[in-house]
Design a protein around this motif. Sequence first.
Motif, PDB file in Angstrom:
ATOM      1  N   THR A   1       0.837  -1.215   0.000  1.00  0.00           N
ATOM      2  CA  THR A   1       0.000   0.000   0.000  1.00  0.00           C
ATOM      3  C   THR A   1       0.866   1.257   0.000  1.00  0.00           C
TER       4      THR A   1
ATOM      5  N   ARG B   1      -0.308   6.707  11.180  1.00  0.00           N
ATOM      6  CA  ARG B   1       1.079   6.321  11.513  1.00  0.00           C
ATOM      7  C   ARG B   1       1.189   4.828  11.777  1.00  0.00           C
ATOM      8  N   SER B   2       0.351   4.014  11.113  1.00  0.00           N
ATOM      9  CA  SER B   2       0.439   2.574  11.335  1.00  0.00           C
ATOM     10  C   SER B   2       1.734   2.031  10.733  1.00  0.00           C
TER      11      SER B   2
ATOM     12  N   SER C   1      -4.116  10.452  15.647  1.00  0.00           N
ATOM     13  CA  SER C   1      -5.328  10.791  16.402  1.00  0.00           C
ATOM     14  C   SER C   1      -5.077  11.815  17.508  1.00  0.00           C
TER      15      SER C   1
ATOM     16  N   THR D   1     -10.047   2.753   3.142  1.00  0.00           N
ATOM     17  CA  THR D   1     -10.916   1.755   2.519  1.00  0.00           C
ATOM     18  C   THR D   1     -11.925   1.360   3.583  1.00  0.00           C
TER      19      THR D   1
HETATM   20  P1  NAP Z   1      -4.841   1.735  11.483  1.00  0.00           P
HETATM   21  O1  NAP Z   1      -3.797   0.769  11.878  1.00  0.00           O
HETATM   22  O2  NAP Z   1      -6.161   1.745  12.167  1.00  0.00           O
HETATM   23  O3  NAP Z   1      -4.201   3.209  11.625  1.00  0.00           O
HETATM   24  C1  NAP Z   1      -4.974   4.344  11.466  1.00  0.00           C
HETATM   25  C2  NAP Z   1      -4.123   5.573  11.737  1.00  0.00           C
HETATM   26  O4  NAP Z   1      -4.945   6.730  11.570  1.00  0.00           O
HETATM   27  C3  NAP Z   1      -3.572   5.630  13.166  1.00  0.00           C
HETATM   28  O5  NAP Z   1      -2.233   6.070  13.145  1.00  0.00           O
HETATM   29  C4  NAP Z   1      -4.476   6.628  13.862  1.00  0.00           C
HETATM   30  O6  NAP Z   1      -3.839   7.398  14.859  1.00  0.00           O
HETATM   31  C5  NAP Z   1      -4.861   7.549  12.719  1.00  0.00           C
HETATM   32  N1  NAP Z   1      -6.158   8.170  12.984  1.00  0.00           N
HETATM   33  C6  NAP Z   1      -7.307   7.553  13.344  1.00  0.00           C
HETATM   34  N2  NAP Z   1      -8.263   8.461  13.563  1.00  0.00           N
HETATM   35  C7  NAP Z   1      -7.713   9.681  13.349  1.00  0.00           C
HETATM   36  C8  NAP Z   1      -8.200  10.996  13.439  1.00  0.00           C
HETATM   37  N3  NAP Z   1      -9.460  11.260  13.821  1.00  0.00           N
HETATM   38  N4  NAP Z   1      -7.355  12.012  13.154  1.00  0.00           N
HETATM   39  C9  NAP Z   1      -6.084  11.776  12.799  1.00  0.00           C
HETATM   40  N5  NAP Z   1      -5.566  10.520  12.694  1.00  0.00           N
HETATM   41  C10 NAP Z   1      -6.376   9.500  12.972  1.00  0.00           C
HETATM   42  O7  NAP Z   1      -5.180   1.604   9.940  1.00  0.00           O
HETATM   43  P2  NAP Z   1      -4.218   1.196   8.691  1.00  0.00           P
HETATM   44  O8  NAP Z   1      -4.022  -0.262   8.667  1.00  0.00           O
HETATM   45  O9  NAP Z   1      -3.040   2.093   8.643  1.00  0.00           O
HETATM   46  O10 NAP Z   1      -5.183   1.577   7.489  1.00  0.00           O
HETATM   47  C11 NAP Z   1      -5.605   2.910   7.281  1.00  0.00           C
HETATM   48  C12 NAP Z   1      -6.673   2.936   6.208  1.00  0.00           C
HETATM   49  O11 NAP Z   1      -6.109   2.479   4.999  1.00  0.00           O
HETATM   50  C13 NAP Z   1      -7.867   2.011   6.482  1.00  0.00           C
HETATM   51  O12 NAP Z   1      -9.030   2.592   5.949  1.00  0.00           O
HETATM   52  C14 NAP Z   1      -7.524   0.777   5.698  1.00  0.00           C
HETATM   53  O13 NAP Z   1      -8.675   0.045   5.328  1.00  0.00           O
HETATM   54  C15 NAP Z   1      -6.866   1.397   4.517  1.00  0.00           C
HETATM   55  N6  NAP Z   1      -5.977   0.475   3.799  1.00  0.00           N
HETATM   56  C16 NAP Z   1      -6.074   0.477   2.443  1.00  0.00           C
HETATM   57  C17 NAP Z   1      -5.272  -0.328   1.684  1.00  0.00           C
HETATM   58  C18 NAP Z   1      -5.383  -0.273   0.198  1.00  0.00           C
HETATM   59  O14 NAP Z   1      -4.813  -1.093  -0.488  1.00  0.00           O
HETATM   60  N7  NAP Z   1      -6.075   0.701  -0.375  1.00  0.00           N
HETATM   61  C19 NAP Z   1      -4.374  -1.177   2.315  1.00  0.00           C
HETATM   62  C20 NAP Z   1      -4.239  -1.157   3.704  1.00  0.00           C
HETATM   63  C21 NAP Z   1      -5.058  -0.303   4.432  1.00  0.00           C
HETATM   64  P3  NAP Z   1      -3.241   6.727  16.221  1.00  0.00           P
HETATM   65  O15 NAP Z   1      -1.961   6.068  15.807  1.00  0.00           O
HETATM   66  O16 NAP Z   1      -3.040   7.886  17.116  1.00  0.00           O
HETATM   67  O17 NAP Z   1      -4.278   5.752  16.689  1.00  0.00           O
END
Ligand code: NAP
Length: 273
Positions: free
Chosen positions: A134, A159-160, A183, A224
Amino acid sequence: VRSLSGRELAGQIRAATADLAARLTAAGSPPRLAIVAATADESSAWYVRSLTRAADKVGIACQVAELVEDISKTLSMLSADPLVHGIILATPLPDGARLAALAEAIDPAKDVDGASPASLGRLMTGERGFAPATAEAVVRLLDYHGVALGGTRVVVVGRSAIVGKPVTHLLLDRDATVTVCHSRTRDLASVTSSAEVLVVAAGRPGLIGVDHVAPGAIVVDVGTNVLESGELTGDVAPEVAAVAGALSPVPGGVGPVTTALLLQHVVEAAGPP
Ligand code: NAP
């Protein structure tokens, strides 16, 4: 607004991958991907189905291992299996399980989604290894659409270890000036609206509205999210299209490029034919 579609780029990557897969198969080494997933979970089952179908189309065989108690043991066995070239551990994982910790059992040479600590370390130090697909897809999509990154002010939301951090690193490697939000970021809009390029990977539908985006900014929506209606949506509100200079669609933006890159990594892992 210009649409940063990923479909054409994904098609090009798939064509090159299919060509290499056919040559590998002809040489007696058919590329094979193992997916470890909890198929009882609806989103995992959907992911497995779509990935298996995509792999099949480019000539990569898939095997699915059920995510059970001893995940590390399953991953170690697949790592040792000479017929398996790529291994993906699908999320969601059981409560409390951490992807990077479990992925430690994946041979880095087969870690096609760059999820393990070894792969992430290689990404940081610039050694050869697979980047999370990704994160790589975001940069490839920007390149494909001619967006210059050198010296550019980029803001990443998220920041995941699998998206936000690796994409930050890849962008730094391309000489972008990167700010990362999460967040706990105070006044998100004031930070994101300073971006020339905004990359959003938070998993919060509609998080980014018009107030978060500078006029003319380039916005990549990684989110997503499946709504209750079953509709797939990103993290960026539709109104943003009125202010942004370019916006990646969901679906049809980062997603197809991610899948194509994952499969390209599998044929790369299978080695030259
Ligand atoms: P994740 O592990 O849940 O991480 C989400 C990140 O967003 C965390 O760092 C979180 O902050 C931050 N966040 C959450 N709410 C927020 C807010 N209100 N304001 C600012 N930051 C906020 O998710 P992920 O695995 O990285 O995935 C993120 C998104 O990408 C999801 O929708 C996932 O479905 C999508 N994704 C898409 C693909 C693709 O191929 N298109 C692949 C993988 C993932 P904290 O660290 O402080 O909690």
